[in-house]
Motif scaffolding. Structure first.
Motif, PDB file in Angstrom:
ATOM      1  N   ILE A 157       1.056  -0.891  -0.107  1.00 16.96           N
ATOM      2  CA  ILE A 157      -0.200   0.084   0.052  1.00 16.96           C
ATOM      3  C   ILE A 157       0.915   1.138   0.370  1.00 16.96           C
ATOM      4  O   ILE A 157       2.034   1.348   0.668  1.00 16.96           O
ATOM      5  CB  ILE A 157      -1.027   0.189   0.720  1.00 16.96           C
ATOM      6  N   THR A 158       0.168   2.445  -0.639  1.00 12.15           N
ATOM      7  CA  THR A 158       0.901   3.475  -0.571  1.00 12.15           C
ATOM      8  C   THR A 158      -0.036   4.726  -0.529  1.00 12.15           C
ATOM      9  O   THR A 158      -1.337   4.136  -0.029  1.00 12.15           O
ATOM     10  CB  THR A 158       1.194   3.190  -1.773  1.00 12.15           C
ATOM     11  N   ASP A 159       0.300   5.878  -0.338  1.00 11.85           N
ATOM     12  CA  ASP A 159       0.038   7.030   0.323  1.00 11.85           C
ATOM     13  C   ASP A 159      -0.747   7.730  -0.609  1.00 11.85           C
ATOM     14  O   ASP A 159      -2.164   8.456  -0.660  1.00 11.85           O
ATOM     15  CB  ASP A 159       0.412   8.326   0.696  1.00 11.85           C
ATOM     16  N   GLN A 204       0.181   8.754  -7.294  1.00 16.94           N
ATOM     17  CA  GLN A 204       1.019   8.602  -8.222  1.00 16.94           C
ATOM     18  C   GLN A 204       2.065   7.812  -7.789  1.00 16.94           C
ATOM     19  O   GLN A 204       3.529   6.932  -8.142  1.00 16.94           O
ATOM     20  CB  GLN A 204       1.292  10.722  -7.911  1.00 16.94           C
ATOM     21  N   GLU A 205       2.337   7.765  -6.346  1.00 16.96           N
ATOM     22  CA  GLU A 205       3.540   6.369  -5.215  1.00 16.96           C
ATOM     23  C   GLU A 205       2.822   5.041  -5.871  1.00 16.96           C
ATOM     24  O   GLU A 205       3.880   4.343  -6.352  1.00 16.96           O
ATOM     25  CB  GLU A 205       2.754   6.859  -3.425  1.00 16.96           C
ATOM     26  N   SER A 206       1.616   4.634  -6.170  1.00 15.41           N
ATOM     27  CA  SER A 206       1.206   3.364  -6.741  1.00 15.41           C
ATOM     28  C   SER A 206       1.508   3.294  -8.452  1.00 15.41           C
ATOM     29  O   SER A 206       2.253   3.043  -8.373  1.00 15.41           O
ATOM     30  CB  SER A 206      -0.048   3.417  -6.450  1.00 15.41           C
ATOM     31  N   SER A 207       1.823   4.182  -8.960  1.00 15.29           N
ATOM     32  CA  SER A 207       2.184   4.220 -10.060  1.00 15.29           C
ATOM     33  C   SER A 207       3.557   3.891 -10.217  1.00 15.29           C
ATOM     34  O   SER A 207       4.138   3.179 -10.879  1.00 15.29           O
ATOM     35  CB  SER A 207       2.204   5.606 -11.076  1.00 15.29           C
ATOM     36  N   GLN A 208       4.574   5.101 -10.034  1.00 13.29           N
ATOM     37  CA  GLN A 208       5.973   4.751  -9.599  1.00 13.29           C
ATOM     38  C   GLN A 208       6.359   3.125  -9.262  1.00 13.29           C
ATOM     39  O   GLN A 208       7.158   3.028  -9.180  1.00 13.29           O
ATOM     40  CB  GLN A 208       6.705   5.898  -8.850  1.00 13.29           C
ATOM     41  N   PRO A 230      -7.376  -6.984  -9.767  1.00 14.70           N
ATOM     42  CA  PRO A 230      -6.519  -8.517  -9.493  1.00 14.70           C
ATOM     43  C   PRO A 230      -6.492  -9.707 -10.397  1.00 14.70           C
ATOM     44  O   PRO A 230      -8.005  -9.767 -10.411  1.00 14.70           O
ATOM     45  CB  PRO A 230      -6.821  -8.953  -8.637  1.00 14.70           C
ATOM     46  N   ALA A 231      -5.346  -9.943 -11.263  1.00 12.97           N
ATOM     47  CA  ALA A 231      -5.348 -11.934 -11.532  1.00 12.97           C
ATOM     48  C   ALA A 231      -5.691 -12.708 -10.919  1.00 12.97           C
ATOM     49  O   ALA A 231      -5.074 -12.508  -9.851  1.00 12.97           O
ATOM     50  CB  ALA A 231      -4.280 -11.716 -12.377  1.00 12.97           C
ATOM     51  N   PRO A 232      -6.155 -13.565 -10.734  1.00 14.57           N
ATOM     52  CA  PRO A 232      -6.388 -14.652 -10.190  1.00 14.57           C
ATOM     53  C   PRO A 232      -5.027 -15.474 -10.264  1.00 14.57           C
ATOM     54  O   PRO A 232      -4.694 -15.740  -8.683  1.00 14.57           O
ATOM     55  CB  PRO A 232      -7.242 -15.852 -11.177  1.00 14.57           C
ATOM     56  N   LEU A 233      -4.097 -15.463 -10.502  1.00 12.98           N
ATOM     57  CA  LEU A 233      -2.738 -15.757 -10.387  1.00 12.98           C
ATOM     58  C   LEU A 233      -2.001 -15.531  -9.208  1.00 12.98           C
ATOM     59  O   LEU A 233      -0.282 -15.709  -9.315  1.00 12.98           O
ATOM     60  CB  LEU A 233      -2.265 -16.767 -11.662  1.00 12.98           C
ATOM     61  N   SER A 234      -2.472 -13.823  -9.673  1.00 14.02           N
ATOM     62  CA  SER A 234      -1.128 -13.231  -9.184  1.00 14.02           C
ATOM     63  C   SER A 234      -1.514 -12.998  -7.931  1.00 14.02           C
ATOM     64  O   SER A 234      -2.208 -13.158  -7.627  1.00 14.02           O
ATOM     65  CB  SER A 234      -1.454 -11.829  -9.778  1.00 14.02           C
ATOM     66  N   THR A 235       0.145 -13.079  -7.062  1.00 16.00           N
ATOM     67  CA  THR A 235      -0.167 -13.153  -5.723  1.00 16.00           C
ATOM     68  C   THR A 235       0.470 -11.673  -5.352  1.00 16.00           C
ATOM     69  O   THR A 235       0.809 -11.779  -3.664  1.00 16.00           O
ATOM     70  CB  THR A 235       1.313 -14.025  -5.326  1.00 16.00           C
ATOM     71  N   VAL A 236       0.435 -10.700  -5.846  1.00 12.57           N
ATOM     72  CA  VAL A 236       1.189  -9.331  -5.346  1.00 12.57           C
ATOM     73  C   VAL A 236       0.259  -8.321  -5.608  1.00 12.57           C
ATOM     74  O   VAL A 236      -0.448  -8.011  -7.199  1.00 12.57           O
ATOM     75  CB  VAL A 236       2.703  -8.950  -5.524  1.00 12.57           C
ATOM     76  N   HIS A 237      -0.397  -7.654  -5.087  1.00 13.01           N
ATOM     77  CA  HIS A 237      -2.064  -6.884  -5.972  1.00 13.01           C
ATOM     78  C   HIS A 237      -0.994  -4.992  -5.097  1.00 13.01           C
ATOM     79  O   HIS A 237      -0.361  -4.644  -3.609  1.00 13.01           O
ATOM     80  CB  HIS A 237      -2.115  -7.014  -5.124  1.00 13.01           C
ATOM     81  N   TYR A 238      -1.350  -4.328  -5.367  1.00 11.22           N
ATOM     82  CA  TYR A 238      -0.766  -2.599  -4.804  1.00 11.22           C
ATOM     83  C   TYR A 238      -1.547  -1.453  -5.163  1.00 11.22           C
ATOM     84  O   TYR A 238      -2.764  -2.195  -5.339  1.00 11.22           O
ATOM     85  CB  TYR A 238       0.574  -2.730  -5.387  1.00 11.22           C
ATOM     86  N   GLY A 239      -1.682  -0.524  -4.520  1.00 12.76           N
ATOM     87  CA  GLY A 239      -2.750   0.562  -4.341  1.00 12.76           C
ATOM     88  C   GLY A 239      -2.877   1.420  -2.755  1.00 12.76           C
ATOM     89  O   GLY A 239      -1.814   1.342  -2.418  1.00 12.76           O
ATOM     90  N   VAL A 240      -3.468   1.978  -3.163  1.00 14.70           N
ATOM     91  CA  VAL A 240      -3.224   2.939  -1.949  1.00 14.70           C
ATOM     92  C   VAL A 240      -4.188   3.053  -1.249  1.00 14.70           C
ATOM     93  O   VAL A 240      -5.199   1.852  -1.111  1.00 14.70           O
ATOM     94  CB  VAL A 240      -4.741   4.222  -2.510  1.00 14.70           C
ATOM     95  N   HIS A 241      -3.853   3.059   0.342  1.00 17.14           N
ATOM     96  CA  HIS A 241      -4.389   2.294   1.500  1.00 17.14           C
ATOM     97  C   HIS A 241      -5.879   3.206   1.347  1.00 17.14           C
ATOM     98  O   HIS A 241      -6.741   1.846   2.400  1.00 17.14           O
ATOM     99  CB  HIS A 241      -3.994   3.073   2.692  1.00 17.14           C
TER     100      HIS A 241
END
Length: 147
Positions: free
Chosen positions: A38-40, A43-47, A69-80
């Protein structure tokens, strides 16, 4: 017991917290563990997104935004602020926080990695997060990291 590891970056490197988050996510992916980063801000998520694809010449971290999220992806990211109850139902093993605050949903995770940049502002914010986690009964560990 729930654990928070504070990774204190000791040197100044451009985009250091995202580079370290990428390294941690890569390691977790190799161990078949699911991670939420998680990011703030968007823009941080894009970086972070760009670095997850390119942080190493030898590997990359397959990842998706929490909104797609893709079903097989084990890493997800985004703004808190975008983390919803349905995101938390995905059974992540580790929360990697590159943001500046303690996430409201921190008790959904057995393990949290807090990444702290080397500047004074980041360190001050991390001290506040450390105190909060301590008051909430988390086991705390610190690690000095040089990139």
């Amino acid at each position: 017991m729930k654990q928070v590891d504070f990774y204190l970056i000791s040197n100044r490197v451009n985009l250091a917290k995202f580079k370290l988050a990428s390294r941690l996510a890569n390691k977790l992916q190799r161990l078949n563990q699911r991670a939420l980063i998680i990011t703030d801000s968007p823009q941080e998520s894009s970086q972070l997104d760009q670095l997850l694809w390119s942080f190493s010449d030898a590997s990359f971290v397959a990842h998706d935004p929490i909104s797609e999220p893709a079903p097989l992806s084990t890493v997800h990211y985004g703004v808190h602020n975008d983390v919803t109850p349905n995101v938390l139902e995905r059974d992540y093993d580790v929360l990697i926080n590159v943001g500046s605050t303690v996430p409201l949903f921190n008790h959904h995770f057995a393990r949290i990695a807090e990444i702290v940049d080397s500047d004074d502002q980041s360190k001050a914010a991390a001290r506040g997060r450390y105190k909060r986690y301590k008051s909430e009964g988390f086991e705390l560990k610190t690690h000095d990291i040089e990139l």
